[in-house]
Design a protein around this motif. Structure first.
Motif, PDB file in Angstrom:
ATOM      1  N   LEU A 124       0.985  -1.611   0.116  1.00 19.27           N
ATOM      2  CA  LEU A 124       0.453  -0.486  -0.212  1.00 19.27           C
ATOM      3  C   LEU A 124       0.722   0.885  -0.013  1.00 19.27           C
ATOM      4  CD1 LEU A 124      -2.766  -0.959   2.888  1.00 19.27           C
ATOM      5  CD2 LEU A 124      -3.168  -1.468   0.386  1.00 19.27           C
ATOM      6  N   SER A 146      -1.983  10.074  -7.137  1.00 16.83           N
ATOM      7  CA  SER A 146      -2.755   8.649  -6.803  1.00 16.83           C
ATOM      8  C   SER A 146      -3.413   7.916  -8.002  1.00 16.83           C
ATOM      9  CB  SER A 146      -3.668   9.604  -5.885  1.00 16.83           C
ATOM     10  OG  SER A 146      -3.268  10.324  -5.362  1.00 16.83           O
ATOM     11  N   TYR A 147      -3.431   8.340  -9.356  1.00 19.58           N
ATOM     12  CA  TYR A 147      -3.488   7.213 -10.291  1.00 19.58           C
ATOM     13  C   TYR A 147      -3.145   7.067 -10.741  1.00 19.58           C
ATOM     14  CZ  TYR A 147      -5.254   6.462 -15.023  1.00 19.58           C
ATOM     15  OH  TYR A 147      -6.542   5.686 -16.011  1.00 19.58           O
ATOM     16  N   TYR A 149      -0.681   5.038  -9.384  1.00 25.45           N
ATOM     17  CA  TYR A 149      -0.679   3.821  -8.545  1.00 25.45           C
ATOM     18  C   TYR A 149      -2.252   3.145  -8.658  1.00 25.45           C
ATOM     19  CZ  TYR A 149       3.967   4.906  -8.002  1.00 25.45           C
ATOM     20  OH  TYR A 149       5.750   5.527  -8.506  1.00 25.45           O
ATOM     21  N   ARG A 150      -2.742   3.830  -7.912  1.00 20.70           N
ATOM     22  CA  ARG A 150      -4.353   2.773  -8.076  1.00 20.70           C
ATOM     23  C   ARG A 150      -3.966   1.990  -9.293  1.00 20.70           C
ATOM     24  NH1 ARG A 150      -6.854   8.097  -5.205  1.00 20.70           N
ATOM     25  NH2 ARG A 150      -6.250   7.457  -3.386  1.00 20.70           N
ATOM     26  N   SER A 151      -4.158   2.934 -10.649  1.00 17.75           N
ATOM     27  CA  SER A 151      -5.076   2.341 -12.358  1.00 17.75           C
ATOM     28  C   SER A 151      -3.768   0.710 -12.411  1.00 17.75           C
ATOM     29  CB  SER A 151      -3.974   3.363 -12.827  1.00 17.75           C
ATOM     30  OG  SER A 151      -2.924   3.807 -13.154  1.00 17.75           O
ATOM     31  N   GLY A 153      -3.181  -0.889  -9.404  1.00 13.37           N
ATOM     32  CA  GLY A 153      -3.735  -1.665  -8.683  1.00 13.37           C
ATOM     33  C   GLY A 153      -3.802  -1.763  -6.901  1.00 13.37           C
ATOM     34  N   TYR A 154      -2.333  -1.025  -6.780  1.00 19.00           N
ATOM     35  CA  TYR A 154      -2.097  -0.457  -5.190  1.00 19.00           C
ATOM     36  C   TYR A 154      -3.497  -0.093  -4.875  1.00 19.00           C
ATOM     37  CZ  TYR A 154       2.157  -2.715  -7.430  1.00 19.00           C
ATOM     38  OH  TYR A 154       3.529  -3.466  -7.457  1.00 19.00           O
ATOM     39  N   GLY A 155      -3.162   0.273  -3.031  1.00 17.10           N
ATOM     40  CA  GLY A 155      -4.626   1.068  -2.176  1.00 17.10           C
ATOM     41  C   GLY A 155      -3.679   2.172  -2.108  1.00 17.10           C
ATOM     42  N   VAL A 156      -3.630   3.386  -2.619  1.00 18.89           N
ATOM     43  CA  VAL A 156      -2.939   4.643  -2.259  1.00 18.89           C
ATOM     44  C   VAL A 156      -3.821   5.595  -1.240  1.00 18.89           C
ATOM     45  CG1 VAL A 156      -2.389   6.734  -3.183  1.00 18.89           C
ATOM     46  CG2 VAL A 156      -1.826   4.311  -4.963  1.00 18.89           C
TER      47      VAL A 156
END
Length: 314
Positions: A124, A146-147, A149-151, A153-156
């Motif tokens: 995370l 944020s976008y 790492y979220r894209s 698949g990681y929780g941010v």
């Protein structure tokens, strides 16, 4: 007696014994090594261990390490193949970063995430100090990171240890789990842990005005119980994250978006550097894979080159 290593000061260990029998100071014998793992610290926080009977001074020896569920390692220095076990038997790893005062490089983030992938540890990201961000440019940077790492698949989590914004969401993600905390010096890791565990009062320090970088406040690794269940393993801040023993042909496996695209490469042994018909290079050119992530991938390939690091003592 069995227990869990909850503190590693470098010279001795503190083991919390099972069945609420309290803590005991422990040492290891000079030749204590784990077969197949050459590290600067054969025992790590989170290890399940067997300890012998304490001596007259109350100190006992660790005589065995139980089978690890997992562990995570970083390179001990840029001039050696020696490695350092950060923690063992963890459920997830949280990388604490900041975008300003000091800024965390995406290369550092990517190296940490790749190492977590290599050791099958879910990761995370906590973006701390959002209270220091101001203006449209800073807002766009926060959204972009944020976008990205979220894209993948990681929780941010975007938060502020100073104001408390975003802490409830993070607290819920940590509940009931053993979580390794890591990050550059100065990103506010200790302040964040103090918020999550009221009354702990870990020491914090200001950013160096001369260099704009963090100063170490945590000097050794330690495990703390969280209210409501779960544990945090706090680790000293690091300025670089060296990867260890990555095979050149496996590095792409540790970048999920690169690994996904590699299935479409013309050659099965494609290194995604110069080969014709490389689907990864095409995705980078089309901005479907972030240029920063691809640059981090290349930097780890460089780490894997034979001869870059001199041989460590065997």
């Amino acid at each position: 007696m069995d227990g869990t290593v909850v503190r590693n000061t470098g010279s001795h260990y503190v083991v919390e014994l099972d069945e609420n029998k309290g803590e005991i100071n422990c040492k290891i014998k000079g030749n204590f090594r784990i077969k197949g793992i050459r590290t600067t610290n054969p025992v790590a926080v989170g290890d399940r261990v067997e300890v012998g009977e304490p001596g007259p001074d109350g100190t006992a020896f660790i005589v065995a390490i139980r089978q690890r569920k997992n562990y995570i390692i970083r390179r001990a220095s840029n001039l050696s193949k020696e490695s350092h076990i950060i923690a063992a038997n963890i459920d997830q790893a949280l990388l604490v970063v900041s975008l300003v005062d000091p800024p965390t490089s995406t290369t550092f983030i990517d190296r940490f995430l790749a190492t977590a992938e290599a050791y099958s540890v879910p990761a995370l990201i906590a973006i701390n100090k959002i209270d220091l961000l101001s203006g449209e440019e800073d807002a766009e940077l926060l959204d972009a990171v944020s976008y990205l790492y979220r894209s993948i698949g990681y929780g941010v989590f975007a938060l502020s240890a100073k104001t408390g914004e975003g802490l409830d969401e993070l607290r819920e993600a940590l509940r009931g789990k053993v979580t390794l905390f890591s990050g550059n010096s100065g990103v506010g890791k200790s302040s964040l842990i103090n918020d999550l565990i009221p009354g702990l009062d870990l020491k914090t320090a200001a950013i160096s005005t001369a260099h704009g970088t963090g100063m170490h406040t945590t000097t050794f690794s330690e495990m703390f119980a969280m209210p409501g269940g779960g544990c945090i393993i706090d680790t000293p801040g690091v300025r670089g994250f060296g990867t260890v023993d990555f095979d050149r042909h496996e590095v792409a496996h540790y970048f999920p978006e690169i690994f996904e695209r590699s299935a479409d490469c013309r050659f099965n042994n494609c290194t995604h550097t110069c080969e014709p018909g490389c689907a990864v290079l095409a995705a980078v050119d089309a901005s479907e894979i972030a240029a920063s992530r691809y640059a981090s991938y290349l930097s780890i390939l460089d780490d894997a080159d034979e001869g870059k690091y001199r041989e460590g003592y065997k």
